[in-house]
Design a protein around this motif. Structure first.
Motif, PDB file in Angstrom:
ATOM      1  N   VAL A 126       5.667 -10.616   3.022  1.00  0.00           N
ATOM      2  CA  VAL A 126       5.518  -9.173   3.767  1.00  0.00           C
ATOM      3  C   VAL A 126       6.713  -9.149   4.716  1.00  0.00           C
ATOM      4  N   VAL A 167       7.523  -3.058   5.277  1.00  0.00           N
ATOM      5  CA  VAL A 167       6.063  -2.910   4.793  1.00  0.00           C
ATOM      6  C   VAL A 167       5.015  -3.128   6.008  1.00  0.00           C
ATOM      7  N   SER A 168       4.980  -4.303   6.765  1.00  0.00           N
ATOM      8  CA  SER A 168       4.138  -4.631   7.841  1.00  0.00           C
ATOM      9  C   SER A 168       4.353  -3.585   8.884  1.00  0.00           C
ATOM     10  N   ALA A 174       2.483  -0.121   7.975  1.00  0.00           N
ATOM     11  CA  ALA A 174       1.352  -0.546   8.076  1.00  0.00           C
ATOM     12  C   ALA A 174       0.824   0.041   9.785  1.00  0.00           C
ATOM     13  N   GLY A 182       1.237   3.785  10.116  1.00  0.00           N
ATOM     14  CA  GLY A 182       0.399   4.712   9.218  1.00  0.00           C
ATOM     15  C   GLY A 182       0.869   4.586   7.744  1.00  0.00           C
ATOM     16  N   ALA A 183       1.831   5.338   7.442  1.00  0.00           N
ATOM     17  CA  ALA A 183       2.241   5.617   6.067  1.00  0.00           C
ATOM     18  C   ALA A 183       3.734   6.050   5.643  1.00  0.00           C
ATOM     19  N   ASN A 225       5.960   5.989   2.369  1.00  0.00           N
ATOM     20  CA  ASN A 225       4.867   5.986   1.139  1.00  0.00           C
ATOM     21  C   ASN A 225       5.570   6.514   0.054  1.00  0.00           C
ATOM     22  N   ALA A 278      -0.471  -0.926   0.095  1.00  0.00           N
ATOM     23  CA  ALA A 278      -0.719   0.490   0.081  1.00  0.00           C
ATOM     24  C   ALA A 278       0.192   1.398   0.622  1.00  0.00           C
ATOM     25  N   ALA A 332      -2.327   4.998   1.074  1.00  0.00           N
ATOM     26  CA  ALA A 332      -2.261   5.038   2.416  1.00  0.00           C
ATOM     27  C   ALA A 332      -2.181   6.353   2.885  1.00  0.00           C
ATOM     28  N   VAL A 383      -4.593  -0.183   7.837  1.00  0.00           N
ATOM     29  CA  VAL A 383      -3.618  -0.361   6.560  1.00  0.00           C
ATOM     30  C   VAL A 383      -3.352  -1.941   6.747  1.00  0.00           C
ATOM     31  N   VAL A 384      -3.916  -2.734   5.612  1.00  0.00           N
ATOM     32  CA  VAL A 384      -3.650  -4.380   5.718  1.00  0.00           C
ATOM     33  C   VAL A 384      -2.309  -4.604   4.752  1.00  0.00           C
ATOM     34  N   PRO A 385      -1.109  -4.744   5.113  1.00  0.00           N
ATOM     35  CA  PRO A 385       0.002  -4.830   4.211  1.00  0.00           C
ATOM     36  C   PRO A 385       0.074  -6.036   3.280  1.00  0.00           C
TER      37      PRO A 385
END
Lengths: 243, 243
Positions: free
Chosen positions: A111, A115-116, A119, A122-123, A126, B84, B90, B107-109
């Motif tokens: 990850v 990406v982490s 998370a 929020g987003a 996306n 997500a 997300a 959110v779990v990456p």
């Protein structure tokens, strides 16, 4: 006999954020090689295992060391934070691999901070996004600037890696000033710090405010696209669903 | 009482490619919600657990269903493939969350396809990169085209999501033709298919050859930057180390 090196993305650092596959590659290894900070993150998991750490900017010798260990017949794992193929050592391993034709390389994905960090915030990425590193150790600043301008022109959400360090205190400000030529001053932005480690922190701000944020090697910075919003303290970049 | 929904990135699909944190969120859930294909991928792991699947293009009702399940007091997990927060649900969950102020979202990456596909191909996005989706279901083609042009102008490595489907058979060709206005015909490229599932496959090719490659919803396409090389069948984008 053919040897094999696993190039392992350990994610942000916390054991729970590693994949089972990454964990198994480290379990199976006879020796784990990595940058000092990352080796420290896993030493509690593998107190009995041989670990070799090398300091920052020793990437070439760190990679060669992996090939040497593998040539001794040891199962070797090279750890990178996040993912080894995103600003990690995967490509350098493949470049050096030409000198070690009997060694197979396997990248175990992890990850990455875009990406982490996303998370936590929020987003923010996306929709279509760019990852850009502000470090000019290996990349001329002109290239970095060109990419910032292209990312803005394309209305991408942006994740900035390596936004600053002691020696590059004003780089984030310089990047923001370039982006402000294209974006409104209140463009939603955010930062994620020490993701998956102690003192994790994330916060949202505007692009104008981001100019004055103090960042370090453990910060990932996010800049929204033209549809991004801050809602309830979270940075949201929309997919385009009609609600 | 406040309820909580976990929005879980399950990675490419194989159990070993999930993080421990994602796995625990699914273990703890009373109900797991997701798109039919993804629910199928985890049903062997959780045969006894309540699972609710909804078909494609039902994203809004799928998300509302999560909030409704959570309101019943159930621990709810929404699964997305990859991560997500990268072309996943997300942001839509945060948008809809305004209607459900008592529900907290976490959110779990997970490992997104740009990263897992890159690991199969070598190191194609090992420097600044863009992720662009070729799906025009929610994004006008003009925006996609603008981003392709910006990515090329910025000399980014590129990961293309959703490069094609039955209804969008020629989209990858259209994208390649745009990129060929900026890049040489033998620009190194690659594809990763069915990552972490049955019939995994990856191969490298030139940008000109990529025009004629048949892709589907389970393909991730990679286009190198100006420094990228194909070595030993792997697609390598360099960091810039002087060897």
């Amino acid at each position: 006999m053919q040897s094999k090196i696993y190039i392992v993305g350990m994610g942000p650092g916390r054991e729970e954020m590693m994949t089972a596959e990454a964990r198994r590659a480290l379990d199976d290894a006879d020796v784990i090689v990595g940058y000092t900070t990352y080796i420290r993150l896993i030493e509690d998991l593998y107190p009995e295992k041989e670990r070799i750490s090398t300091p920052m900017r020793q990437e070439i010798s760190r990679c060669r060391l992996c090939f040497e260990q593998a040539a001794l017949g040891k199962k070797t794992a090279l750890v990178c934070s996040g993912d080894a193929g995103v600003y990690g050592l995967a490509s350098l391993m493949y470049e050096l691999g030409a000198d070690y034709p009997d060694t197979e390389l396997v990248v175990v994905p992890g990850v990455t901070a875009a990406v982490s960090g996303a998370a936590l915030l929020g987003a923010p990425i996306n929709h279509d996004f760019c990852a850009i590193s502000l470090s000019d150790l290996l990349t001329p600043w002109e290239v970095i600037e060109k990419r910032l301008r292209a990312a803005a022109a394309g209305d991408f959400a942006i994740a900035l890696y390596n936004p600053g360090s002691h020696k590059r205190e004003d780089y984030l400000r310089r990047a923001c000033d370039i982006l402000l030529e294209y974006m409104e001053a209140d463009r939603p932005c955010g930062c994620a710090e020490n993701i998956g480690r102690e003192h994790t922190r994330s916060f949202v701000c505007t692009l104008k405010e981001l100019r004055d944020v103090s960042v370090n090697m453990f910060t990932t910075v996010f800049i929204g696209n033209s549809t991004s919003e801050i809602r309830n303290g979270k940075l949201i970049t929309k997919r385009g669903y009609q609600l």
